[in-house]
Design a protein around this motif. Structure first.
Motif, PDB file in Angstrom:
ATOM      1  N   ARG A  39      -0.100  10.571 -14.638  1.00 43.40           N
ATOM      2  CA  ARG A  39      -1.032  11.237 -15.552  1.00 43.40           C
ATOM      3  C   ARG A  39      -0.359  12.455 -16.218  1.00 43.40           C
ATOM      4  NH1 ARG A  39      -6.540  13.007 -13.085  1.00 43.40           N
ATOM      5  NH2 ARG A  39      -6.894  10.785 -13.020  1.00 43.40           N
ATOM      6  N   ASP A 182       0.344  22.951 -14.678  1.00 44.48           N
ATOM      7  CA  ASP A 182      -0.376  21.698 -14.909  1.00 44.48           C
ATOM      8  C   ASP A 182      -0.143  21.241 -16.343  1.00 44.48           C
ATOM      9  OD1 ASP A 182      -2.243  19.611 -15.209  1.00 44.48           O
ATOM     10  OD2 ASP A 182      -3.685  20.597 -13.884  1.00 44.48           O
ATOM     11  N   LEU A 183       0.363  20.035 -16.488  1.00 47.83           N
ATOM     12  CA  LEU A 183       0.663  19.521 -17.832  1.00 47.83           C
ATOM     13  C   LEU A 183      -0.595  19.242 -18.656  1.00 47.83           C
ATOM     14  CD1 LEU A 183       3.645  17.236 -16.898  1.00 47.83           C
ATOM     15  CD2 LEU A 183       3.657  18.851 -18.802  1.00 47.83           C
ATOM     16  N   ASP A 199       3.220  22.924 -18.461  1.00 47.92           N
ATOM     17  CA  ASP A 199       4.608  22.450 -18.550  1.00 47.92           C
ATOM     18  C   ASP A 199       4.898  21.575 -17.342  1.00 47.92           C
ATOM     19  OD1 ASP A 199       7.117  22.223 -19.691  1.00 47.92           O
ATOM     20  OD2 ASP A 199       7.871  24.122 -18.903  1.00 47.92           O
ATOM     21  N   ASN A 200       5.965  20.796 -17.435  1.00 48.05           N
ATOM     22  CA  ASN A 200       6.384  20.010 -16.287  1.00 48.05           C
ATOM     23  C   ASN A 200       6.966  20.950 -15.228  1.00 48.05           C
ATOM     24  OD1 ASN A 200       7.583  18.103 -14.481  1.00 48.05           O
ATOM     25  ND2 ASN A 200       7.606  16.640 -16.183  1.00 48.05           N
ATOM     26  N   ILE A 201       6.588  20.753 -13.998  1.00 47.73           N
ATOM     27  CA  ILE A 201       7.077  21.623 -12.924  1.00 47.73           C
ATOM     28  C   ILE A 201       8.606  21.598 -12.852  1.00 47.73           C
ATOM     29  CG2 ILE A 201       6.874  19.853 -11.117  1.00 47.73           C
ATOM     30  CD1 ILE A 201       6.098  22.067  -9.204  1.00 47.73           C
TER      31      ILE A 201
HETATM   32  P1  ATP Z   1      -8.494  18.610 -12.130  1.00 47.47           P
HETATM   33  O1  ATP Z   1      -8.840  18.240 -10.717  1.00 47.47           O
HETATM   34  O2  ATP Z   1      -7.767  19.896 -12.237  1.00 47.47           O
HETATM   35  O3  ATP Z   1      -9.615  18.506 -13.110  1.00 47.47           O
HETATM   36  P2  ATP Z   1      -7.276  15.999 -12.411  1.00 47.47           P
HETATM   37  O4  ATP Z   1      -8.268  15.535 -11.393  1.00 47.47           O
HETATM   38  O5  ATP Z   1      -7.211  15.342 -13.737  1.00 47.47           O
HETATM   39  O6  ATP Z   1      -7.423  17.551 -12.679  1.00 47.47           O
HETATM   40  P3  ATP Z   1      -5.383  15.810 -10.298  1.00 47.47           P
HETATM   41  O7  ATP Z   1      -5.258  14.376  -9.942  1.00 47.47           O
HETATM   42  O8  ATP Z   1      -6.270  16.687  -9.485  1.00 47.47           O
HETATM   43  O9  ATP Z   1      -5.819  15.921 -11.833  1.00 47.47           O
HETATM   44  O10 ATP Z   1      -3.932  16.430 -10.400  1.00 47.47           O
HETATM   45  C1  ATP Z   1      -2.925  15.762 -11.121  1.00 47.47           C
HETATM   46  C2  ATP Z   1      -2.523  16.596 -12.312  1.00 47.47           C
HETATM   47  O11 ATP Z   1      -1.301  17.244 -12.028  1.00 47.47           O
HETATM   48  C3  ATP Z   1      -2.191  15.717 -13.542  1.00 47.47           C
HETATM   49  O12 ATP Z   1      -3.273  15.530 -14.388  1.00 47.47           O
HETATM   50  C4  ATP Z   1      -1.112  16.477 -14.264  1.00 47.47           C
HETATM   51  O13 ATP Z   1      -1.641  17.226 -15.334  1.00 47.47           O
HETATM   52  C5  ATP Z   1      -0.554  17.382 -13.224  1.00 47.47           C
HETATM   53  N1  ATP Z   1       0.836  16.996 -12.963  1.00 47.47           N
HETATM   54  C6  ATP Z   1       1.310  15.870 -12.355  1.00 47.47           C
HETATM   55  N2  ATP Z   1       2.650  15.870 -12.302  1.00 47.47           N
HETATM   56  C7  ATP Z   1       3.046  17.032 -12.893  1.00 47.47           C
HETATM   57  C8  ATP Z   1       4.320  17.627 -13.128  1.00 47.47           C
HETATM   58  N3  ATP Z   1       5.452  17.031 -12.770  1.00 47.47           N
HETATM   59  N4  ATP Z   1       4.334  18.829 -13.741  1.00 47.47           N
HETATM   60  C9  ATP Z   1       3.196  19.452 -14.103  1.00 47.47           C
HETATM   61  N5  ATP Z   1       1.964  18.939 -13.922  1.00 47.47           N
HETATM   62  C10 ATP Z   1       1.884  17.754 -13.302  1.00 47.47           C
END
Ligand code: ATP
Ligand code: MG
Length: 253
Positions: A39, A182-183, A199-201
């Motif tokens: 995602r 968080d991207l 940004d990407n971690i």
């Molecule tokens: P939230 O719970 O915050 O509403 P979500 O449920 O859509 O978000 P989660 O599954 O809780 O998301 O977390 C995954 C999120 O982490 C992804 O949507 C993405 O934006 C973020 N993510 C995943 N890999 C990376 C990465 N390498 N760098 C930055 N962010 C990332």
């Protein structure tokens, strides 16, 4: 050694996936972590897989905040450990932060594996393993409410790379200052945070390290100013506009 051919046009992205798959095979990462990464990748594609100037200003504010904090903590889950273990340790040392393993899909075995992996990359104390120092975040009613009394429970600022929205909000309710990576600028995590780095971690952590080296000697008032002038809501909107403009340009060809 990487199995990805050097000349592959998507080599960097594939190498990152490879690190996660290796992390999965060695018990650091859960299958859900692999899908969460997917995602994130989709948003990264829209960003052009580059750090935007908005992410850069969030990074500067985040590092200022961590340098000013009294008890900063970096929360580490399986994906974070698999992707940037050495960078987490370096950043923690530069800003004087504690490291805590904190898992959405909690298990003692995985806590131990992640802590061991971080130690292999130079970490000294790693909190969040086992139940001896565990306490609970009252707002969350699942496994995820477990935090370490010496770490997140006692912290004033928490860096939560790749966190879930519920937990980010719960930490805010406890009065912590929250920094997220968080991207997705629309996620609940990004919106609940005081500072969200869109940004990407894998790019954000090296830039945070560089920034910590370059601003750590600045007087506290300067760091305070950097932090205060950051507006998370405005920055998230600007990040979304940046994505929108990129899509618009691409659609015009
Ligand atoms: P939230 O719970 O915050 O509403 P979500 O449920 O859509 O978000 P989660 O599954 O809780 O998301 O977390 C995954 C999120 O982490 C992804 O949507 C993405 O934006 C973020 N993510 C995943 N890999 C990376 C990465 N390498 N760098 C930055 N962010 C990332
Ligand atoms: Mg979520």
């Amino acid at each position: 050694m990487s199995r990805v051919p050097k000349a592959h046009p998507r080599a960097e992205s594939l190498r990152v996936r490879e690190r996660l798959v290796d992390g999965f095979k060695s018990g650091l990462v859960v299958p859900e972590g692999l899908t969460a990464h997917g995602r994130g990748e989709a948003f990264d594609y829209i960003l052009g897989e580059r750090t935007s100037k908005f992410a850069r200003s969030a990074i500067e504010a985040a590092v200022a905040e961590m340098l000013l904090a009294e008890r900063p903590v970096i929360s580490v889950n399986g994906n974070v450990a698999a992707l940037v273990p050495a960078e987490i340790v370096t950043l923690a040392k530069l800003v004087g932060a504690k490291i805590e393993v904190n898992l959405f899909h909690g298990s003692n075995r995985r806590e131990v594996a992640i802590a061991k992996y971080l130690r292999k990359h130079g970490a000294e104390d790693v909190f969040g393993v086992g139940s001896k120092f565990a306490t609970r975040i009252p707002e969350i009613n699942s496994n995820r409410r477990k935090v370490d009394r010496r770490g997140i429970a006692a912290s004033d600022v928490v860096l939560i790379p790749l966190e879930d929205g519920d937990r980010a909000m719960a930490l805010r309710k406890l009065g912590k200052r929250v920094i997220a990576i968080d991207l997705n600028p629309m996620s609940r995590t990004a919106r609940a945070a005081d500072i969200a780095i869109v940004d990407n971690i894998t790019r954000a952590l090296p830039l945070m390290i560089e920034t910590a080296k370059s601003i750590s000697q600045k007087p506290r008032e300067k760091l305070q100013k950097i932090m205060e002038k950051f507006d998370n809501n405005a920055n998230l909107k600007a990040s979304l506009r940046f994505m929108l403009e990129r899509l618009e340009n691409l659609s015009r060809g």
